[in-house]
Design an enzyme around this catalytic site. Structure first.
Site, PDB file in Angstrom:
ATOM      1  N   HIS A 212      37.928  10.417 -12.329  1.00  0.00           N
ATOM      2  CA  HIS A 212      36.595  10.055 -11.852  1.00  0.00           C
ATOM      3  C   HIS A 212      35.495  10.560 -12.782  1.00  0.00           C
ATOM      4  CE1 HIS A 212      38.850   8.714  -8.379  1.00  0.00           C
ATOM      5  NE2 HIS A 212      37.867   7.842  -8.279  1.00  0.00           N
ATOM      6  N   ARG A 319      31.510   3.149  -4.168  1.00  0.00           N
ATOM      7  CA  ARG A 319      32.383   4.288  -3.829  1.00  0.00           C
ATOM      8  C   ARG A 319      31.617   5.206  -2.868  1.00  0.00           C
ATOM      9  NH1 ARG A 319      34.104   3.581  -9.566  1.00  0.00           N
ATOM     10  NH2 ARG A 319      36.373   3.535  -9.626  1.00  0.00           N
ATOM     11  N   ARG A 355      33.094   0.258   0.170  1.00  0.00           N
ATOM     12  CA  ARG A 355      34.452   0.771   0.412  1.00  0.00           C
ATOM     13  C   ARG A 355      34.356   1.952   1.355  1.00  0.00           C
ATOM     14  NH1 ARG A 355      38.086   2.959  -4.467  1.00  0.00           N
ATOM     15  NH2 ARG A 355      36.644   4.716  -4.384  1.00  0.00           N
ATOM     16  N   ASP A 472      44.379   3.463  -9.774  1.00  0.00           N
ATOM     17  CA  ASP A 472      45.450   4.044  -8.969  1.00  0.00           C
ATOM     18  C   ASP A 472      46.733   3.243  -9.093  1.00  0.00           C
ATOM     19  OD1 ASP A 472      44.574   6.448  -7.717  1.00  0.00           O
ATOM     20  OD2 ASP A 472      43.077   5.232  -6.695  1.00  0.00           O
ATOM     21  N   ARG A 482      46.891  10.182 -12.980  1.00  0.00           N
ATOM     22  CA  ARG A 482      45.744   9.685 -13.755  1.00  0.00           C
ATOM     23  C   ARG A 482      44.957  10.793 -14.427  1.00  0.00           C
ATOM     24  NH1 ARG A 482      42.110   6.721  -9.073  1.00  0.00           N
ATOM     25  NH2 ARG A 482      40.344   6.864 -10.458  1.00  0.00           N
ATOM     26  N   CYS A 519      38.624  -3.958  -9.568  1.00  0.00           N
ATOM     27  CA  CYS A 519      37.518  -3.015  -9.745  1.00  0.00           C
ATOM     28  C   CYS A 519      37.930  -1.739 -10.466  1.00  0.00           C
ATOM     29  CB  CYS A 519      36.868  -2.702  -8.397  1.00  0.00           C
ATOM     30  SG  CYS A 519      38.023  -2.033  -7.197  1.00  0.00           S
TER      31      CYS A 519
HETATM   32  C1  PEP Z   1      41.003   2.268  -8.590  1.00  0.00           C
HETATM   33  O1  PEP Z   1      41.860   3.029  -8.137  1.00  0.00           O
HETATM   34  O2  PEP Z   1      41.211   1.487  -9.536  1.00  0.00           O
HETATM   35  C2  PEP Z   1      39.640   2.245  -8.021  1.00  0.00           C
HETATM   36  C3  PEP Z   1      38.771   1.330  -8.389  1.00  0.00           C
HETATM   37  O3  PEP Z   1      39.313   3.234  -7.141  1.00  0.00           O
HETATM   38  P1  PEP Z   1      39.022   4.734  -7.587  1.00  0.00           P
HETATM   39  O4  PEP Z   1      38.947   4.751  -9.082  1.00  0.00           O
HETATM   40  O5  PEP Z   1      37.763   5.170  -6.932  1.00  0.00           O
HETATM   41  O6  PEP Z   1      40.229   5.459  -7.070  1.00  0.00           O
HETATM   42 MG    MG Z   2      41.554   4.041  -6.293  1.00  0.00          MG
END
Ligand code: PEP
Ligand code: MG
Length: 593
Positions: A212, A319, A355, A472, A482, A519
């Protein structure tokens, strides 16, 4: 023992290789590219807090004890860190923590601090006086290896001092001129607080490209390199550097030639971006007449207006959990309602996907007091947490549904793994909607867990849309964390295993007659945008600064070529092969790099 920054013994993982096409004279430290762009400026180590100590203390016995306890606790921390890094990143990268333990284990330094306590000083004041003086002396030495130890000593000294001082959280610790920030790692909440005008670039020792932190850096348009290894933390404040976010490297002590070329690269990128910006309101229609919607990802109410101004045709992902970070209590219904209403109004009729809370994983909210987990990405995260804390979920849904009467709001649930979860989330949403007596809104889910892909046909019957979370999905499909400093570079969302998941999802959605968006970070990657579009993804939701460039890329290609290339990509062996294929097929469009 390995010396920090020294050569790693042969059996240990070597430092990350410097990409062959990069040609710098300065000292190059390779990491992973996390946000594009190049910047030049002085380095600065990010510090979350200010440490204050009183000079004197009345009870020397108690101060002696405090100092000993703090030293023991810091040593224990370092042992844990060493072990953790050793497991995650190998002995070479963990060596710094071992070296720090040894620096602490210096009887002479400890004795000097105790002597100051005997003269009436507080434990914190005495300790700081001693380590700062030593670090100062070391920094003056001509031997670069010893001078390098000054930074280590300051670091480890501060680790102990933190246990003896009053700690005030602040980001004001940034100097008043723009800097390239160095940090061990940043929490999403740290990154979200950064003032982009004062941060030229970000470089972290740990982290991954889909962390993030990286996501926030992209949204703030700050070049970033992650997973550069702990040696970046040895660089002193004020030292000149180039942060090459495209190449994924930090260059310390750049030559004049390095600076000149970096400045040229900045100008070229700036010109291209300006041309794209001028066309940002034009739709993304391919040369053969196929339209792809390009929306923006946001995490803050103020960003909705920026998303529209950047050419976004909607918000494909808000988010909402970012409204819950950096505070002591969750926002109540009214506060959330005000935030959602602000965004819906700013969208001025364009759709926005809100979301529901996706807390857990690397987004930690201490005040919720959720039990610590060994594997937070596989734990009570996203929709699972909302079921554990239905009170939070209902409050959020109330606020969202109230805001939905002002514009086209869509609600999306994160981390859906099995149909039963969707059924439960929908039932709660419907109950809240009836309470409020508002019209229904479109509901969708993130597709980011492999089981959801495998059950996509069933899930598709229950929702209006899917949005693929490649960040994810990649980590769960490839079983690579990640945030993992070693594995993260291989965890590329263009891996054919991930693309096959996308293909399967799109096919299930097509049969059910619903649309699919994406996304995750790959949607904003030039090659990724083209491949996802080629696989039939109808909406790409990307970081605000990437909206105009993704639109421009799509306008430059034919959908038929994207489809053909995407089909070939499914048969590649790995992500590198996929990237090479795209470069080759789209050489006319600049290789889409
Ligand atoms: C993802 O997992 O690709 C996503 C868009 O959500 P986040 O990055 O907030 O987990
Ligand atoms: Mg995600």
């Amino acid at each position: 023992e390995p010396v920090p920054g020294g050569p790693a013994p042969a059996e240990e993982p070597a430092p990350r290789a410097v990409p062959a096409d990069l040609d710098y004279d300065g000292r190059v430290i390779a990491g992973i590219s996390a946000s594009p762009g190049v910047s030049i400026g002085p380095l600065w180590k990010f510090q979350r807090e200010e440490l204050t100590v009183a000079e004197t203390a009345p009870d020397p016995e108690a101060q002696h004890r405090r100092l000993d306890q703090a030293l023991a606790a810091a040593a224990a921390d370092l042992r844990n860190l060493h072990e953790e890094f050793w497991k995650k990143a190998g002995a070479a990268k963990a060596a710094i923590f071992k070296a720090h333990q040894e620096l602490l284990d210096d009887p002479e330094m400890v004795a000097e601090a105790h002597a100051l306590i005997d003269r009436g000083k507080s434990a914190g004041w005495a300790w700081r006086a001693v380590y700062e003086e030593r670090a100062g002396t070391l920094a003056q030495l001509a031997d670069p290896l010893l001078a390098g130890r000054a930074a280590d000593l300051s670091d480890v000294g501060r680790r102990v001092l933190r246990l003896l001082a009053v700690v005030t959280e602040s980001v004001a610790a940034l100097p008043d001129h723009p800097v390239i920030l160095l940090a061990e790692d940043l929490e999403p909440s740290d990154t979200a607080k950064l003032d982009p005008a004062r941060v030229l670039g970000l470089c972290t020792a740990g982290g991954g490209a889909t962390s993030h932190t990286a996501i926030i850096a992209r949204s703030l348009d700050i070049p970033a390199v992650v997973a550069a290894g702990p040696s970046v933390l040895d660089l002193e404040n004020g030292r000149a550097a180039i942060l090459d976010g495209d190449g994924g490297v930090l260059v310390a002590d750049p030559s004049e030639r390095d600076r000149g070329r970096a400045a040229e690269a900045r100008v070229k990128v700036g010109e291209r971006r300006e041309a794209e910006r001028l066309d940002r309101y034009k739709p993304a229609i391919t040369t053969d007449g196929k339209r792809v919607e390009v929306a923006a990802n946001i995490s803050d109410p103020a960003e909705a207006v920026q998303a529209v101004e950047a050419g976004g045709e909607g918000v494909g992902l808000m988010r909402t959990e970012f409204l819950f970070l950096q505070r002591d209590l969750p926002p109540d219904e009214e506060e959330q309602f005000a935030a959602y209403q602000t965004m819906v109004r700013a969208m001025n009729g364009l759709p926005i996907i809100l979301r529901t809370l996706d807390i857990g994983g690397d987004k930690n909210v201490p005040y919720l007091r959720m039990p610590a987990e060994g594997n937070p990405f596989l734990g009570v995260r996203g929709i699972r947490l909302c079921f554990e804390r239905e009170d939070l979920f209902r409050t959020q849904l109330r606020a969202m549904l109230r805001a939905s009467v002002e514009g086209p709001v869509r609600i999306m649930y994160p981390m859906i793994a099995v149909p039963a979860e969707l059924e439960r989330a929908k039932a709660i949403t419907e109950a809240v909607r009836r309470e409020l007596n508002v019209p229904p809104v479109e509901l969708g889910i993130m597709i980011e867990v492999p089981s959801a892909v495998m059950m996509a046909d069933r899930l598709a019957r229950e929702v209006s849309f899917f949005s693929i979370g490649t960040n994810d999905l990649t980590q769960y499909v490839l079983a690579m964390d990640r945030l993992h400093p070693v594995l993260a570079p291989q965890a590329d969302g263009l891996h054919p295993a991930v693309l096959r998941m996308v293909e399967r999802t799109v096919e299930a959605a097509r049969r059910a007659g619903i649309w699919v968006g994406a996304c995750g970070g790959v949607a904003g990657d030039p090659a990724g945008a083209v491949l996802l579009a080629g696989l039939g993804v109808a909406e790409l939701s990307v970081a605000i600064p990437a909206v105009a460039s993704v639109k421009a890329r799509l306008r430059a290609i034919a959908m038929a070529d994207a489809e053909r290339t995407a089909r070939e990509a499914l048969d590649c062996a790995d992500a590198a092969e996929v990237r090479a294929l795209v470069r080759h097929r789209f050489a006319d469009a600049g290789g889409l790099s």
